[in-house]
Write a protein that holds these residues in place. Structure first.
Motif, PDB file in Angstrom:
ATOM      1  N   VAL A  60       0.841  -1.198   0.000  1.00 33.41           N
ATOM      2  CA  VAL A  60       0.000   0.000   0.000  1.00 33.41           C
ATOM      3  C   VAL A  60       0.875   1.247   0.000  1.00 33.41           C
ATOM      4  CG1 VAL A  60      -1.742   1.307   1.258  1.00 33.41           C
ATOM      5  CG2 VAL A  60      -1.869  -1.182   1.193  1.00 33.41           C
ATOM      6  N   SER A  61       1.803   1.340   0.969  1.00 33.67           N
ATOM      7  CA  SER A  61       2.657   2.516   1.055  1.00 33.67           C
ATOM      8  C   SER A  61       3.799   2.221   2.022  1.00 33.67           C
ATOM      9  CB  SER A  61       1.859   3.724   1.539  1.00 33.67           C
ATOM     10  OG  SER A  61       1.458   3.510   2.877  1.00 33.67           O
ATOM     11  N   ARG A  62       4.710   3.189   2.142  1.00 31.70           N
ATOM     12  CA  ARG A  62       5.694   3.120   3.214  1.00 31.70           C
ATOM     13  C   ARG A  62       4.974   3.497   4.500  1.00 31.70           C
ATOM     14  NH1 ARG A  62      10.337   6.783   0.515  1.00 31.70           N
ATOM     15  NH2 ARG A  62      11.523   5.165  -0.526  1.00 31.70           N
ATOM     16  N   ALA A  63       5.392   2.879   5.607  1.00 38.39           N
ATOM     17  CA  ALA A  63       4.787   3.239   6.897  1.00 38.39           C
ATOM     18  C   ALA A  63       5.342   4.587   7.323  1.00 38.39           C
ATOM     19  CB  ALA A  63       5.095   2.184   7.928  1.00 38.39           C
ATOM     20  N   LYS A  64       4.499   5.397   7.934  1.00 37.12           N
ATOM     21  CA  LYS A  64       4.948   6.713   8.396  1.00 37.12           C
ATOM     22  C   LYS A  64       5.793   6.554   9.657  1.00 37.12           C
ATOM     23  CE  LYS A  64       1.168   9.406   6.505  1.00 37.12           C
ATOM     24  NZ  LYS A  64       0.608   8.411   5.646  1.00 37.12           N
TER      25      LYS A  64
END
Length: 190
Positions: free
Chosen positions: A184-188
């Motif tokens: 989904v994305s990089r984790a913040k």
């Protein structure tokens, strides 16, 4: 014990069929031009995972399955069983490989997941929809890699393999959709 009539059938309803707990996947009401109306139902056996198709006459009743979904925290794996705990009561359950199934590749210790219990024994484990896991192995990125340049396989800390964009590096934490197994994305940063 609750009973359900065929006009109460809907997707996700848990019923007993042949002494096994089952979940209705799909329900189709059929009213032929001649003869009695019936329901054509696709059902998943929650113990074996097998999907079967059954036909019920309109007005038939079936017994409801006494299954409960409880949020639990994954603790550890001792090689044979996976151990979980109810965070509020500290009550512990152990699930075998058939109950955990494919969910194990998304479970990290201390993560919350949903366990389905039948007669107080674990039936299945559902991981959260999104998990954040670190990448332990992937090809190195090259200068100029962007999000739109294809992808590469990456092995995560739980052993799961997902396809990630080229710019993602070893050691980064990424967010993965467990329902599709996709990046989904990089984790913040926290």
């Amino acid at each position: 014990m609750a009973t359900y009539s065929t006009n109460e059938f809907k997707g996700g309803l848990k019923i007993m069929l042949d002494n096994d707990p089952c979940s209705i996947i799909e329900n189709e009401f059929v009213k032929p031009g001649k003869g009695q109306a019936f329901n054509r139902v696709r059902i998943r056996n929650l113990k074996t995972g097998r999907v079967i198709e059954r036909t019920f006459k309109s007005g038939d009743t079936v017994e409801g399955a006494d299954v409960v979904d409880i949020d639990m925290q994954y603790l550890y794996n001792d090689g044979e069983f996976w151990h979980f705990m109810v965070p509020d009561t500290f009550e512990q359950y152990q699930a075998d490989k058939s109950a955990v199934g494919d969910s194990i590749k998304w479970l990290k210790e201390q993560d919350l997941c949903t366990m389905t219990l039948w007669n107080d024994s674990p039936l299945s484990v559902t991981p959260p929809n999104f998990v954040e896991l670190a990448i332990t192995e992937t090809d190195p990125g090259l200068k100029g890699d962007t999000s739109g340049g294809g992808g590469k396989p990456a092995i995560l800390e739980t052993g799961a393999v997902v396809r990630v964009p080229l710019f993602v590096q070893i050691g980064e934490v990424i967010r993965v959709d467990t329902r599709t197994g996709e990046y989904v994305s990089r984790a913040k940063e926290q």
